[in-house]
Design a protein around this motif. Sequence first.
Motif, PDB file in Angstrom:
ATOM      1  N   LEU A 121       0.837  -1.204   0.000  1.00 60.45           N
ATOM      2  CA  LEU A 121       0.000   0.000   0.000  1.00 60.45           C
ATOM      3  C   LEU A 121       0.873   1.256   0.000  1.00 60.45           C
ATOM      4  O   LEU A 121       0.535   2.244  -0.651  1.00 60.45           O
ATOM      5  CB  LEU A 121      -0.931   0.006   1.205  1.00 60.45           C
ATOM      6  N   ALA A 122       1.983   1.198   0.697  1.00 59.14           N
ATOM      7  CA  ALA A 122       2.895   2.350   0.722  1.00 59.14           C
ATOM      8  C   ALA A 122       3.412   2.661  -0.686  1.00 59.14           C
ATOM      9  O   ALA A 122       3.569   3.827  -1.046  1.00 59.14           O
ATOM     10  CB  ALA A 122       4.053   2.076   1.674  1.00 59.14           C
ATOM     11  N   ASP A 123       3.644   1.624  -1.495  1.00 59.21           N
ATOM     12  CA  ASP A 123       4.101   1.821  -2.876  1.00 59.21           C
ATOM     13  C   ASP A 123       3.017   2.473  -3.735  1.00 59.21           C
ATOM     14  O   ASP A 123       3.320   3.234  -4.646  1.00 59.21           O
ATOM     15  CB  ASP A 123       4.477   0.482  -3.526  1.00 59.21           C
ATOM     16  N   LEU A 124       1.760   2.175  -3.454  1.00 56.41           N
ATOM     17  CA  LEU A 124       0.652   2.669  -4.269  1.00 56.41           C
ATOM     18  C   LEU A 124       0.215   4.086  -3.917  1.00 56.41           C
ATOM     19  O   LEU A 124      -0.352   4.786  -4.745  1.00 56.41           O
ATOM     20  CB  LEU A 124      -0.560   1.737  -4.126  1.00 56.41           C
ATOM     21  N   LYS A 125       0.477   4.520  -2.691  1.00 52.97           N
ATOM     22  CA  LYS A 125      -0.055   5.796  -2.181  1.00 52.97           C
ATOM     23  C   LYS A 125       0.190   6.998  -3.073  1.00 52.97           C
ATOM     24  O   LYS A 125      -0.680   7.844  -3.208  1.00 52.97           O
ATOM     25  CB  LYS A 125       0.525   6.099  -0.798  1.00 52.97           C
ATOM     26  N   ALA A 126       1.348   7.090  -3.687  1.00 53.72           N
ATOM     27  CA  ALA A 126       1.717   8.296  -4.427  1.00 53.72           C
ATOM     28  C   ALA A 126       0.920   8.495  -5.714  1.00 53.72           C
ATOM     29  O   ALA A 126       0.610   9.626  -6.080  1.00 53.72           O
ATOM     30  CB  ALA A 126       3.208   8.273  -4.756  1.00 53.72           C
ATOM     31  N   GLU A 127       0.530   7.409  -6.409  1.00 53.46           N
ATOM     32  CA  GLU A 127      -0.078   7.569  -7.726  1.00 53.46           C
ATOM     33  C   GLU A 127      -1.356   6.768  -7.954  1.00 53.46           C
ATOM     34  O   GLU A 127      -1.890   6.770  -9.060  1.00 53.46           O
ATOM     35  CB  GLU A 127       0.940   7.178  -8.805  1.00 53.46           C
ATOM     36  N   PHE A 128      -1.861   6.087  -6.919  1.00 49.02           N
ATOM     37  CA  PHE A 128      -3.030   5.227  -7.104  1.00 49.02           C
ATOM     38  C   PHE A 128      -4.063   5.453  -6.011  1.00 49.02           C
ATOM     39  O   PHE A 128      -3.755   5.955  -4.940  1.00 49.02           O
ATOM     40  CB  PHE A 128      -2.610   3.747  -7.084  1.00 49.02           C
TER      41      PHE A 128
END
Length: 106
Positions: A4-11
């Motif tokens: 989820l941390a990877d997705l936060k910026a653009e998703f």
Amino acid sequence: MLTLADLKAEFELHAVCIACQRMERLDLNELTTHVPQDCTVADIRTRVRCRQCRKRTYDIRIVYVGVDGKARGFHYREHNGAPSLRDQSPSSSVPSSVSPNPDTPT
């Protein structure tokens, strides 16, 4: 697998309940304060429950919004037990009465 941390910026993540035809955007910033740092979308799928009918939905839409949050687009797939295709928009697994606009209340 992305966390989820990877997705936060653009998703964005949207939980979808086929049973009662609701869709709700999940607040990733809030969600990441309640789950482990390495939590994945697959982990979230097993935890999501519809607020209206209380059923487990297991259905999450991952929506690319871009860095500025303006690019939106869904990629739909078929569901087992989903409503008839004649009741749906051509590109959706959710009946057309459900707005794909994440800013519209469900």
